[in-house]
Design an enzyme around this catalytic site. Structure first.
Site, PDB file in Angstrom:
ATOM      1  N   CYS A   1       0.832  -1.207   0.000  1.00 30.56           N
ATOM      2  CA  CYS A   1       0.000   0.000   0.000  1.00 30.56           C
ATOM      3  C   CYS A   1       0.869   1.261   0.000  1.00 30.56           C
ATOM      4  CB  CYS A   1      -0.982  -0.055   1.170  1.00 30.56           C
ATOM      5  SG  CYS A   1      -2.337   1.115   1.003  1.00 30.56           S
TER       6      CYS A   1
ATOM      7  N   HIS B   1      -3.498  -5.684   1.074  1.00 28.50           N
ATOM      8  CA  HIS B   1      -2.790  -5.925   2.335  1.00 28.50           C
ATOM      9  C   HIS B   1      -2.705  -7.410   2.667  1.00 28.50           C
ATOM     10  CE1 HIS B   1      -2.412  -1.772   3.912  1.00 28.50           C
ATOM     11  NE2 HIS B   1      -3.429  -1.556   3.114  1.00 28.50           N
TER      12      HIS B   1
ATOM     13  N   GLU C   1      -0.922  -8.786   4.916  1.00 28.75           N
ATOM     14  CA  GLU C   1      -0.830  -8.985   6.376  1.00 28.75           C
ATOM     15  C   GLU C   1      -2.214  -9.028   7.018  1.00 28.75           C
ATOM     16  OE1 GLU C   1      -0.452  -6.182   4.902  1.00 28.75           O
ATOM     17  OE2 GLU C   1      -0.943  -4.454   6.161  1.00 28.75           O
TER      18      GLU C   1
END
Lengths: 243, 82
Positions: free
Chosen positions: A98, A215, A217
């Protein structure tokens, strides 16, 4: 928890922290608690004294320097980035997520630029990604054409590059992820931000630096609704173990 | 001596400007139907200690504009030293 080891040694991962980074703790949690890596933060004013210390560095998401001037522009010119350029030149693996992707573009480690989303909105939702090149440290456990489910949360993710550069990127197999629908069809409706050719993630020519807007994660455990992001981190871990 | 430099940064013609588009649509819905286009850019003022050589200042502002204030891939800039 699975401990990721190389022989007896743990894999060392670094996470850069700028004023305004806000996904640094999420990445820390994923790398340390989900994947069992040895994780440390790298402050933006620091220098990497020993590039070999890290097997893997993540530039996390957020709003570094409040997105002032242009998203990622000020972070890209901070002290740590000189070290990261040396790290990348020496073959070090860098993943920009990002805002991290925006920083890599502004720093010139990846080609192109980010514009404001064509919708003019902050897009915060789940998207699907098509894998285009499994021949990178970040995708070596995936198949070309497979579809990943991951969240996005950004205002400036509208990838732009000159037509010639898009052709060069594709020829070099640097186009890694495209936004697609759940069945892997790359359509205008599946494009959340207006990116040219639905581009969601790209790499450099050596495939050791990758940026992506979604994302991973936040998609590393069942609790978060998808574990497809884990496939990217597991790819990196597998790649490092096999070097 | 301190001189002031003004740098205007604008998106290149070929780059879509969603902010400009949104402003245009609001202007039209406000009744300004004769407005044909809107482009939104940035206006940046620099205060610079010049020393004696003012020519160097122009070069420096140009360098600052190229390297930091604009992204040459998507933006143009215009410099004025006051």
């Amino acid at each position: 928890m699975v401990m990721a080891m190389i022989g007896d040694k743990k894999i060392n991962a670094g996470i850069t922290v700028f004023p305004g980074s806000n996904c640094d703790m999420d990445v820390y949690y994923a790398l340390k608690d989900v994947f069992g890596l040895n994780v440390s933060f790298i402050w933006h004013k620091d220098r990497l004294l020993d590039c070999k210390k890290y097997h893997f560095i993540v530039i996390p998401g957020g709003f570094s320097y409040g997105d002032y001037l242009r998203a990622g522009a000020l972070a890209a010119r901070s002290g740590i980035m000189e070290s990261l350029k040396e790290y990348a030149d020496s073959g070090g693996i860098i993943l920009g997520i990002c805002n991290g992707f925006q920083i890599l573009l502004e720093a010139g480690l990846l080609g192109g630029a980010m514009l404001t989303n064509s919708s003019l909105r902050f897009e915060c939702k789940t998207v699907y990604l098509k894998v285009l090149n499994k021949g990178t440290p970040f995708t070596c456990m995936l198949e070309n054409g497979s579809v990943l489910k991951m969240p996005i949360a950004h205002h400036d993710g509208n990838y732009y590059a000159k037509n010639d550069d898009i052709v060069k990127l594709k020829d070099a197999r640097g186009l890694i992820f495209q936004y697609c629908d759940i069945n892997g069809n790359v359509t205008a409706e599946a494009n959340p931000n207006g990116s040219i050719d639905n581009i969601a993630g790209i790499s450099n020519g050596k495939f050791n630096v990758m940026g992506l807007m979604p994302h991973p994660e936040r998609a590393s455990e069942k609790l978060t609704g998808s574990i497809d992001g884990a496939k990217i981190f597991n790819s990196v871990i597998k790649y490092i173990k096999n070097i | 001596m301190i001189k002031k430099a003004v740098v205007k940064v604008t998106l290149k013609e070929e780059v879509l400007d969603p902010q400009g588009k949104a402003v245009l649509s609001v202007l039209k819905s406000s009744g300004y139907n004769n407005v044909r286009g809107v482009r939104v850019g940035k206006y940046i003022e620099l205060e610079i200690e010049t020393g004696k050589n003012t020519v160097l200042i122009e070069n420096e502002v140009k360098e600052i504009s190229e390297k930091v204030l604009s992204n040459p891939l998507i933006e143009n800039f215009d410099i004025e030293i006051l």
